[in-house]
Write a protein that holds these residues in place. Structure first.
Motif, PDB file in Angstrom:
ATOM      1  N   ALA A  61      -7.702  24.013  43.710  1.00 32.13           N
ATOM      2  CA  ALA A  61      -6.690  25.043  43.929  1.00 32.13           C
ATOM      3  C   ALA A  61      -5.578  24.922  42.896  1.00 32.13           C
ATOM      4  O   ALA A  61      -5.094  25.927  42.373  1.00 32.13           O
ATOM      5  CB  ALA A  61      -6.132  24.947  45.346  1.00 32.13           C
ATOM      6  N   VAL A  62      -5.185  23.691  42.578  1.00 34.36           N
ATOM      7  CA  VAL A  62      -4.156  23.469  41.568  1.00 34.36           C
ATOM      8  C   VAL A  62      -4.643  23.952  40.196  1.00 34.36           C
ATOM      9  O   VAL A  62      -3.913  24.640  39.473  1.00 34.36           O
ATOM     10  CB  VAL A  62      -3.734  21.981  41.521  1.00 34.36           C
ATOM     11  CG1 VAL A  62      -2.909  21.669  40.284  1.00 34.36           C
ATOM     12  CG2 VAL A  62      -2.973  21.615  42.788  1.00 34.36           C
ATOM     13  N   VAL A  63      -5.874  23.614  39.840  1.00 32.15           N
ATOM     14  CA  VAL A  63      -6.436  24.055  38.555  1.00 32.15           C
ATOM     15  C   VAL A  63      -6.444  25.583  38.477  1.00 32.15           C
ATOM     16  O   VAL A  63      -6.009  26.176  37.487  1.00 32.15           O
ATOM     17  CB  VAL A  63      -7.861  23.487  38.349  1.00 32.15           C
ATOM     18  CG1 VAL A  63      -8.565  24.156  37.180  1.00 32.15           C
ATOM     19  CG2 VAL A  63      -7.800  21.975  38.144  1.00 32.15           C
ATOM     20  N   ALA A  64      -6.935  26.233  39.532  1.00 36.10           N
ATOM     21  CA  ALA A  64      -6.992  27.696  39.542  1.00 36.10           C
ATOM     22  C   ALA A  64      -5.590  28.309  39.529  1.00 36.10           C
ATOM     23  O   ALA A  64      -5.355  29.331  38.877  1.00 36.10           O
ATOM     24  CB  ALA A  64      -7.783  28.184  40.753  1.00 36.10           C
ATOM     25  N   THR A  65      -4.651  27.685  40.234  1.00 38.90           N
ATOM     26  CA  THR A  65      -3.272  28.172  40.263  1.00 38.90           C
ATOM     27  C   THR A  65      -2.625  28.079  38.888  1.00 38.90           C
ATOM     28  O   THR A  65      -1.966  29.019  38.430  1.00 38.90           O
ATOM     29  CB  THR A  65      -2.441  27.393  41.300  1.00 38.90           C
ATOM     30  OG1 THR A  65      -3.027  27.583  42.596  1.00 38.90           O
ATOM     31  CG2 THR A  65      -0.999  27.849  41.318  1.00 38.90           C
ATOM     32  N   ILE A  66      -2.816  26.953  38.216  1.00 39.13           N
ATOM     33  CA  ILE A  66      -2.260  26.785  36.874  1.00 39.13           C
ATOM     34  C   ILE A  66      -2.859  27.820  35.919  1.00 39.13           C
ATOM     35  O   ILE A  66      -2.137  28.448  35.134  1.00 39.13           O
ATOM     36  CB  ILE A  66      -2.477  25.345  36.361  1.00 39.13           C
ATOM     37  CG1 ILE A  66      -1.586  24.390  37.149  1.00 39.13           C
ATOM     38  CG2 ILE A  66      -2.211  25.244  34.853  1.00 39.13           C
ATOM     39  CD1 ILE A  66      -1.891  22.918  36.928  1.00 39.13           C
ATOM     40  N   ALA A  67      -4.164  28.026  36.003  1.00 37.58           N
ATOM     41  CA  ALA A  67      -4.812  29.037  35.156  1.00 37.58           C
ATOM     42  C   ALA A  67      -4.284  30.429  35.493  1.00 37.58           C
ATOM     43  O   ALA A  67      -4.035  31.250  34.593  1.00 37.58           O
ATOM     44  CB  ALA A  67      -6.327  28.974  35.333  1.00 37.58           C
ATOM     45  N   ASN A  68      -4.096  30.703  36.781  1.00 37.86           N
ATOM     46  CA  ASN A  68      -3.563  31.987  37.223  1.00 37.86           C
ATOM     47  C   ASN A  68      -2.174  32.218  36.628  1.00 37.86           C
ATOM     48  O   ASN A  68      -1.906  33.261  36.011  1.00 37.86           O
ATOM     49  CB  ASN A  68      -3.516  31.998  38.753  1.00 37.86           C
ATOM     50  CG  ASN A  68      -3.019  33.295  39.342  1.00 37.86           C
ATOM     51  OD1 ASN A  68      -2.023  33.851  38.909  1.00 37.86           O
ATOM     52  ND2 ASN A  68      -3.687  33.760  40.371  1.00 37.86           N
TER      53      ASN A  68
END
Length: 140
Positions: free
Chosen positions: A14-21
């Motif tokens: 979720a953190v990885v996807a949030t940072i990419a978002n």
């Protein structure tokens, strides 16, 4: 997989996807800060986060090693449909923070809060409706 491992792994993804978002949003907002730019930023960030999270969840959370365009297409469609509910949580929270405080920091805080709540809801929806194959690979 233990509950502890599941929570840590899911949170990390979720953190990885949030940072990419958020990085995608910042990239789009480099071109301006109008309502159109904001909408484009939110949309682009959502698409980037969705694809990254699907790939990670499919393999490392639900151990789905299935192949084939038809099967992937169906699962990604269901995954995306489940995401519509949680995206409403994310967009609503991010937009509310932007409208109230009108700063990038508060917009991003709203995005992180909305994404956090959304991801918890999404995991439960995905487990129940998307990754339901009986033949999914067992965790090692």
């Amino acid at each position: 997989m233990s509950l502890h491992t599941l929570i840590l792994r899911y949170a990390a993804f979720a953190v990885v996807a949030t940072i990419a978002n958020l990085a995608s949003q910042r990239l789009v907002l480099q071109f301006g800060e109008t309502a159109v730019h904001f909408a484009g930023a939110v949309g682009a960030g959502t698409i980037v986060g969705l694809v990254i999270k699907y790939v990670l969840d499919k393999r490392w959370i639900f151990y789905d090693v299935g192949t084939g365009v038809k099967k992937h297409g169906r699962k990604f469609s269901l995954y995306t449909a489940m995401g519509l509910v949680t995206t409403a949580i994310f967009w609503g929270t991010e937009t509310a923070f932007w409208l109230i405080w009108q700063t990038d920091m508060m917009r991003e805080l709203g995005a992180m809060l909305g994404l956090s709540v959304g991801y918890v809801v999404k995991y439960n929806l995905d487990r129940r409706f998307v990754f339901t194959d009986r033949q999914l690979a067992a965790p090692a």
